[in-house]
Scaffold this active site. Structure first.
Site, mmCIF file in Angstrom:
data_model
loop_
_atom_site.group_PDB
_atom_site.id
_atom_site.type_symbol
_atom_site.label_atom_id
_atom_site.label_comp_id
_atom_site.label_asym_id
_atom_site.label_seq_id
_atom_site.Cartn_x
_atom_site.Cartn_y
_atom_site.Cartn_z
ATOM 1 N N GLY A 230 67.066 138.838 -23.597
ATOM 2 C CA GLY A 230 67.955 138.286 -22.513
ATOM 3 C C GLY A 230 69.546 138.163 -23.016
ATOM 4 N N CYS B 171 63.442 142.750 -30.660
ATOM 5 C CA CYS B 171 63.072 141.986 -29.565
ATOM 6 C C CYS B 171 62.864 142.944 -28.535
ATOM 7 C CB CYS B 171 64.344 141.243 -29.160
ATOM 8 S SG CYS B 171 65.883 142.273 -28.738
ATOM 9 N N SER C 290 77.762 142.602 -29.529
ATOM 10 C CA SER C 290 76.941 143.850 -29.540
ATOM 11 C C SER C 290 77.857 144.900 -29.057
ATOM 12 C CB SER C 290 75.766 143.880 -28.544
ATOM 13 O OG SER C 290 75.009 143.049 -29.123
ATOM 14 N N GLU D 214 59.446 136.214 -26.188
ATOM 15 C CA GLU D 214 59.119 136.391 -27.689
ATOM 16 C C GLU D 214 59.889 135.417 -28.518
ATOM 17 O OE1 GLU D 214 58.408 140.962 -27.490
ATOM 18 O OE2 GLU D 214 60.112 140.373 -28.731
#
Length: 360
Positions: free
Chosen positions: A172, A347, A227, A102
């Site tokens: 990813g 995502c 994150s 994507e």
């Protein structure tokens, strides 16, 4: 430059986007051509944005034939794309080996941002993320990452717009494909290429600690986002299995090294999940961890619903309460503006639907 190899196939030729300008200059010299030919190839790829060697008309025919023999253009076959009412465009591309990735173009008042994918799937295993469904298939080559931005720019060329910023936050874990990502970044920022300003690029990692240290030592102005998603070791391990490999304390220490070495702030991304990590006590604990970082910034992300996961969205009032607690403790916090929710733009969501149909 290593060639791309896919499972179950013979070794493939390298992609034309896999090389930096310096590597192109070296390649043409090794092939008996003047170094300036490397610059011409680079210009055809990133300024004129051609899709074949035949279009590189100022190169000798013999050189074009050699390029055709030794390199492939990246094949990103558009499976589908969706355009949101807010202007967000999400692409599902099929690669030459049949795997799908994507890419998203997001429109802001300051320009167009492209969110790129760095792997087919992901092995990090965050329990709230659609990207990890199905695990990791393979890394993308530098050229396969670069081609996503080139495709986005070709779309924007029709309206005389340009890609003004890049976020490496697609499918990813970028720091598990570190070398390819660094090649990608070198090409993106090159003044003779797409010439994206370093401070207009952000790479996001779930906390691959050794490569946070490597990135700190790269001496770039590219932004780093972490994150984090939890304020302590125990909760983060439940939400993000990567925390068992690189514990919370080690991650925070690596972040301190990055700030000390670069003098740059880190953005900490925090996905809010109803009743899981969004309570006032979580905000207070997070503030205590981050308040010692100069200019720390927290990007609060109301979690997207994923049918295969059980998390629910935090209530609106609770989101603002969480933000107020952080700011009361002198930790800057913003709430991410939601984009493309009507087209499953988070995502992994579109690829997950594609995989349900039996595709890769």
């Amino acid at each position: 430059m290593d060639s791309v190899q896919t499972k179950g196939t013979t070794e493939k030729k390298p992609y034309v986007y896999d090389f930096t300008l310096e590597e192109w200059q070296e390649w043409v010299k090794q092939n008996g051509e003047a170094a300036f030919r490397g610059g011409q190839i680079f210009d055809w790829l990133y300024v004129k944005r051609v899709s074949s060697f035949a279009e590189m008309t100022n190169l000798p025919k013999s050189l074009r034939e050699k390029l055709t023999e030794q390199f492939d253009f990246v094949t990103l076959t558009e499976v589908t794309h969706y355009r949101s009412k807010d202007g967000t465009v999400k692409f599902l591309f099929e690669l030459s080996d049949g795997n799908a990735i994507e890419t998203v173009i997001m429109k802001h008042n300051y320009g167009n941002s492209v969110c790129v994918t760095t792997q087919v799937g992901c092995r990090v295993g965050c329990t709230f993320c659609a990207s990890t469904l199905g695990g990791l298939k393979r890394n993308l080559s530098p050229g396969e990452i670069i081609a996503q931005v080139v495709k986005a720019q070709q779309l924007l060329d029709a309206t005389e717009e340009r890609v003004s910023s890049i976020v490496i936050m697609g499918i990813g874990e970028p720091f598990e494909n570190y070398d390819a990502v660094m090649t990608f970044l070198k090409v993106m920022i090159h003044p003779k290429g797409l010439n994206i300003g370093q401070r207009h690029i952000t790479v996001s990692t779930s906390g691959i600690v050794p490569n946070i240290y490597r990135f700190a030592d790269e001496d770039t102005q590219i932004n780093l986002a972490i994150s984090i998603h939890a304020p302590n070791d125990a909760l983060r391990s439940k939400l993000m299995p990567v925390n068992r490999r690189f514990p919370f304390a080690d991650l925070i220490e690596a972040c301190r090294y990055y700030v000390a070495k670069t003098g740059r702030r880190i953005t900490f991304e925090y996905a809010l999940m109803g009743g899981v990590n969004d309570q006032p006590e979580h905000a207070e604990e997070l503030a205590q961890v981050l308040k010692t970082f100069p200019h720390a910034h927290v990007n609060l992300i109301p979690v997207n619903f994923v049918s295969e996961r059980n998390f629910v969205r935090t209530e609106r009032d609770d989101i603002f309460t969480f933000q107020r607690i952080l700011e009361r403790n002198k930790v800057n916090a913003t709430i991410r503006r939601e984009q493309g929710s009507d087209i499953a733009a988070a995502c992994g969501q579109l690829r997950a639907k594609h995989m349900e149909s039996g595709a890769r």
